[in-house]
Design a protein around this motif. Structure first.
Motif, PDB file in Angstrom:
ATOM      1  N   HIS A  93      22.977 -11.203 -42.327  1.00 53.22           N
ATOM      2  CA  HIS A  93      22.253 -12.367 -41.786  1.00 53.22           C
ATOM      3  C   HIS A  93      20.752 -12.102 -41.747  1.00 53.22           C
ATOM      4  O   HIS A  93      19.957 -12.929 -42.216  1.00 53.22           O
ATOM      5  N   LEU A  94      20.366 -10.953 -41.212  1.00 53.12           N
ATOM      6  CA  LEU A  94      18.946 -10.620 -41.137  1.00 53.12           C
ATOM      7  C   LEU A  94      18.307 -10.545 -42.519  1.00 53.12           C
ATOM      8  O   LEU A  94      17.217 -11.084 -42.752  1.00 53.12           O
ATOM      9  N   GLU A  95      18.996  -9.895 -43.440  1.00 53.12           N
ATOM     10  CA  GLU A  95      18.472  -9.770 -44.797  1.00 53.12           C
ATOM     11  C   GLU A  95      18.223 -11.135 -45.423  1.00 53.12           C
ATOM     12  O   GLU A  95      17.153 -11.387 -46.006  1.00 53.12           O
ATOM     13  N   LEU A  96      19.206 -12.022 -45.299  1.00 54.10           N
ATOM     14  CA  LEU A  96      19.094 -13.311 -45.982  1.00 54.10           C
ATOM     15  C   LEU A  96      18.143 -14.266 -45.272  1.00 54.10           C
ATOM     16  O   LEU A  96      17.512 -15.104 -45.920  1.00 54.10           O
ATOM     17  N   MET A  97      18.020 -14.149 -43.965  1.00 50.94           N
ATOM     18  CA  MET A  97      17.043 -14.975 -43.249  1.00 50.94           C
ATOM     19  C   MET A  97      15.633 -14.656 -43.745  1.00 50.94           C
ATOM     20  O   MET A  97      14.799 -15.550 -43.927  1.00 50.94           O
ATOM     21  N   HIS A  98      15.354 -13.373 -43.983  1.00 50.80           N
ATOM     22  CA  HIS A  98      14.043 -12.973 -44.482  1.00 50.80           C
ATOM     23  C   HIS A  98      13.926 -13.208 -45.989  1.00 50.80           C
ATOM     24  O   HIS A  98      12.851 -13.561 -46.479  1.00 50.80           O
ATOM     25  N   PHE A  99      15.019 -13.020 -46.715  1.00 53.18           N
ATOM     26  CA  PHE A  99      15.019 -13.242 -48.154  1.00 53.18           C
ATOM     27  C   PHE A  99      14.631 -14.679 -48.494  1.00 53.18           C
ATOM     28  O   PHE A  99      13.886 -14.931 -49.453  1.00 53.18           O
ATOM     29  N   ALA A 100      15.122 -15.629 -47.707  1.00 52.19           N
ATOM     30  CA  ALA A 100      14.915 -17.045 -48.007  1.00 52.19           C
ATOM     31  C   ALA A 100      13.437 -17.415 -48.098  1.00 52.19           C
ATOM     32  O   ALA A 100      13.020 -18.161 -48.992  1.00 52.19           O
ATOM     33  N   GLU A 101      12.627 -16.893 -47.178  1.00 48.65           N
ATOM     34  CA  GLU A 101      11.203 -17.235 -47.178  1.00 48.65           C
ATOM     35  C   GLU A 101      10.338 -16.159 -47.811  1.00 48.65           C
ATOM     36  O   GLU A 101       9.197 -16.424 -48.190  1.00 48.65           O
ATOM     37  N   TYR A 138      21.371 -13.453 -57.907  1.00 45.21           N
ATOM     38  CA  TYR A 138      21.731 -12.706 -56.701  1.00 45.21           C
ATOM     39  C   TYR A 138      22.390 -13.620 -55.675  1.00 45.21           C
ATOM     40  O   TYR A 138      23.462 -13.309 -55.129  1.00 45.21           O
ATOM     41  N   LEU A 139      21.774 -14.765 -55.414  1.00 44.24           N
ATOM     42  CA  LEU A 139      22.342 -15.707 -54.453  1.00 44.24           C
ATOM     43  C   LEU A 139      23.701 -16.211 -54.910  1.00 44.24           C
ATOM     44  O   LEU A 139      24.619 -16.379 -54.098  1.00 44.24           O
ATOM     45  N   ASN A 140      23.833 -16.458 -56.189  1.00 47.47           N
ATOM     46  CA  ASN A 140      25.087 -16.964 -56.728  1.00 47.47           C
ATOM     47  C   ASN A 140      26.243 -16.000 -56.437  1.00 47.47           C
ATOM     48  O   ASN A 140      27.367 -16.426 -56.168  1.00 47.47           O
ATOM     49  N   THR A 141      25.957 -14.692 -56.465  1.00 49.33           N
ATOM     50  CA  THR A 141      27.000 -13.701 -56.203  1.00 49.33           C
ATOM     51  C   THR A 141      27.353 -13.603 -54.725  1.00 49.33           C
ATOM     52  O   THR A 141      28.413 -13.057 -54.383  1.00 49.33           O
ATOM     53  N   LEU A 142      26.488 -14.118 -53.873  1.00 47.55           N
ATOM     54  CA  LEU A 142      26.704 -13.979 -52.428  1.00 47.55           C
ATOM     55  C   LEU A 142      27.501 -15.121 -51.815  1.00 47.55           C
ATOM     56  O   LEU A 142      27.920 -15.026 -50.663  1.00 47.55           O
ATOM     57  N   GLY A 147      32.552 -21.007 -49.602  1.00 50.40           N
ATOM     58  CA  GLY A 147      31.405 -21.839 -49.952  1.00 50.40           C
ATOM     59  C   GLY A 147      30.191 -21.597 -49.095  1.00 50.40           C
ATOM     60  O   GLY A 147      29.207 -22.330 -49.194  1.00 50.40           O
ATOM     61  N   HIS A 148      30.224 -20.568 -48.244  1.00 49.21           N
ATOM     62  CA  HIS A 148      29.118 -20.255 -47.344  1.00 49.21           C
ATOM     63  C   HIS A 148      28.568 -18.861 -47.641  1.00 49.21           C
ATOM     64  O   HIS A 148      29.188 -18.066 -48.347  1.00 49.21           O
ATOM     65  N   PHE A 149      27.403 -18.581 -47.066  1.00 48.31           N
ATOM     66  CA  PHE A 149      26.839 -17.237 -47.075  1.00 48.31           C
ATOM     67  C   PHE A 149      27.154 -16.566 -45.736  1.00 48.31           C
ATOM     68  O   PHE A 149      27.186 -17.230 -44.694  1.00 48.31           O
ATOM     69  N   VAL A 150      27.393 -15.277 -45.739  1.00 50.05           N
ATOM     70  CA  VAL A 150      27.557 -14.441 -44.541  1.00 50.05           C
ATOM     71  C   VAL A 150      28.853 -14.715 -43.784  1.00 50.05           C
ATOM     72  O   VAL A 150      29.650 -13.814 -43.570  1.00 50.05           O
ATOM     73  N   GLN A 151      29.077 -15.963 -43.342  1.00 54.38           N
ATOM     74  CA  GLN A 151      30.278 -16.304 -42.598  1.00 54.38           C
ATOM     75  C   GLN A 151      31.103 -17.297 -43.412  1.00 54.38           C
ATOM     76  O   GLN A 151      30.650 -17.802 -44.430  1.00 54.38           O
ATOM     77  N   ASP A 152      32.315 -17.585 -42.910  1.00 55.31           N
ATOM     78  CA  ASP A 152      33.156 -18.581 -43.580  1.00 55.31           C
ATOM     79  C   ASP A 152      33.031 -19.943 -42.939  1.00 55.31           C
ATOM     80  O   ASP A 152      33.840 -20.847 -43.182  1.00 55.31           O
ATOM     81  N   SER A 153      32.026 -20.103 -42.122  1.00 50.93           N
ATOM     82  CA  SER A 153      31.655 -21.397 -41.554  1.00 50.93           C
ATOM     83  C   SER A 153      30.135 -21.484 -41.610  1.00 50.93           C
ATOM     84  O   SER A 153      29.460 -20.499 -41.911  1.00 50.93           O
ATOM     85  N   LEU A 154      29.601 -22.644 -41.331  1.00 51.30           N
ATOM     86  CA  LEU A 154      28.160 -22.854 -41.425  1.00 51.30           C
ATOM     87  C   LEU A 154      27.411 -21.870 -40.534  1.00 51.30           C
ATOM     88  O   LEU A 154      27.747 -21.693 -39.366  1.00 51.30           O
ATOM     89  N   SER A 155      26.398 -21.233 -41.100  1.00 49.72           N
ATOM     90  CA  SER A 155      25.607 -20.267 -40.342  1.00 49.72           C
ATOM     91  C   SER A 155      24.126 -20.514 -40.545  1.00 49.72           C
ATOM     92  O   SER A 155      23.710 -21.320 -41.395  1.00 49.72           O
ATOM     93  N   ALA A 156      23.333 -19.777 -39.771  1.00 46.72           N
ATOM     94  CA  ALA A 156      21.876 -19.879 -39.888  1.00 46.72           C
ATOM     95  C   ALA A 156      21.416 -19.542 -41.301  1.00 46.72           C
ATOM     96  O   ALA A 156      20.470 -20.147 -41.818  1.00 46.72           O
ATOM     97  N   PHE A 177      24.549 -21.348 -62.513  1.00 44.98           N
ATOM     98  CA  PHE A 177      24.880 -20.728 -61.230  1.00 44.98           C
ATOM     99  C   PHE A 177      25.832 -21.658 -60.462  1.00 44.98           C
ATOM    100  O   PHE A 177      25.432 -22.334 -59.502  1.00 44.98           O
ATOM    101  N   PRO A 178      27.093 -21.701 -60.886  1.00 41.22           N
ATOM    102  CA  PRO A 178      28.034 -22.687 -60.326  1.00 41.22           C
ATOM    103  C   PRO A 178      28.317 -22.526 -58.842  1.00 41.22           C
ATOM    104  O   PRO A 178      28.564 -23.514 -58.149  1.00 41.22           O
ATOM    105  N   ALA A 179      28.286 -21.289 -58.339  1.00 41.33           N
ATOM    106  CA  ALA A 179      28.536 -21.105 -56.908  1.00 41.33           C
ATOM    107  C   ALA A 179      27.416 -21.731 -56.084  1.00 41.33           C
ATOM    108  O   ALA A 179      27.663 -22.358 -55.047  1.00 41.33           O
ATOM    109  N   LEU A 180      26.174 -21.577 -56.554  1.00 42.05           N
ATOM    110  CA  LEU A 180      25.048 -22.216 -55.868  1.00 42.05           C
ATOM    111  C   LEU A 180      25.167 -23.732 -55.944  1.00 42.05           C
ATOM    112  O   LEU A 180      24.905 -24.432 -54.966  1.00 42.05           O
ATOM    113  N   ALA A 181      25.547 -24.238 -57.115  1.00 40.56           N
ATOM    114  CA  ALA A 181      25.700 -25.681 -57.269  1.00 40.56           C
ATOM    115  C   ALA A 181      26.781 -26.218 -56.332  1.00 40.56           C
ATOM    116  O   ALA A 181      26.622 -27.283 -55.721  1.00 40.56           O
ATOM    117  N   GLY A 182      27.872 -25.469 -56.199  1.00 41.57           N
ATOM    118  CA  GLY A 182      28.925 -25.882 -55.283  1.00 41.57           C
ATOM    119  C   GLY A 182      28.470 -25.866 -53.839  1.00 41.57           C
ATOM    120  O   GLY A 182      28.825 -26.757 -53.050  1.00 41.57           O
TER     121      GLY A 182
END
Length: 203
Positions: A93-101, A138-142, A147-156, A177-182
């Motif tokens: 979570h911490l990694e991706l929160m910082h990765f995004a911006e 990288y994001l596509n693999t995550l 269909g979510h990142f980090v958790q299996d429900s909506l997260s930050a 990048f089909p996973a991102l598109a999904g």
């Protein structure tokens, strides 16, 4: 009460979406980009010296930076959107929160600005494209089977990563990048996301 300083066609849309997801009452102060320059209006400078959006006001405190806003709102109003702090998922979570911006937005913004240089920006495009491909891949693999990142429900992290994922699709790279598109299709189908879009369009 939460007040969002919202700029049209900006990363502020993520905060609108989050506010709709957590179901807390909020007010929106709308700002519109200059039609010629596409820059934020000077009115935002009266709120904060950087004159950028999003910003929220919460309990008399002005909070800037998307990740700080998302972390604050989720911690206070939707703690299930942040993994347990003792877990490995929290480190992701911490990694991706910082990765995004941090990492993800650098080539996206370079692509935007360099494209305005015309032929003068030509030598930079291969490097920018390489970085975009690297980050999108990288994001596509995550993206998890859920269909979510980090958790299996909506997260930050989903909120924060929605913007670079949407940019990838807008750039016509969904098939690559089909996973991102999904992921983008699924968040766009959420009732809260659609309500946020309506609120943003009301500016």
């Amino acid at each position: 009460m939460i007040t969002l300083h919202h700029l049209n066609r900006s990363r502020s849309h993520r905060i609108l979406w989050l506010l709709e997801e957590i179901g807390q009452p909020y007010d929106v102060i709308h700002y519109t980009r200059d039609a010629k320059t596409n820059l934020a209006p000077r009115e935002l400078l009266t709120v904060h010296p950087l004159g950028k959006s999003p910003m929220i006001e919460l309990d008399g405190r002005l909070i800037c930076e998307s990740a700080a806003i998302v972390e604050t709102l989720c911690t206070r109003f939707a703690p299930d959107m942040i993994p347990d702090r003792s877990s490995d998922a929290y480190l992701s979570h911490l990694e991706l929160m910082h990765f995004a911006e941090g990492s993800a937005m650098t080539p996206i913004l370079l692509n935007l600005y360099v494209s305005r240089l015309g032929e003068a920006g030509g030598p930079l495009h291969p490097r920018i494209e390489s970085e975009l491909t690297s980050h999108y891949s990288y994001l596509n693999t995550l993206v998890r089977p859920s269909g979510h990142f980090v958790q299996d429900s909506l997260s930050a992290a989903d909120i924060m990563l929605s913007f670079p994922a949407e940019i990838a699709v807008q750039q016509g790279r969904g098939a690559e990048f089909p996973a991102l598109a999904g992921f983008v299709s699924s968040i766009h189908a959420r009732d809260a996301y659609q309500r946020a879009t309506q609120v943003g369009a009301a500016s």
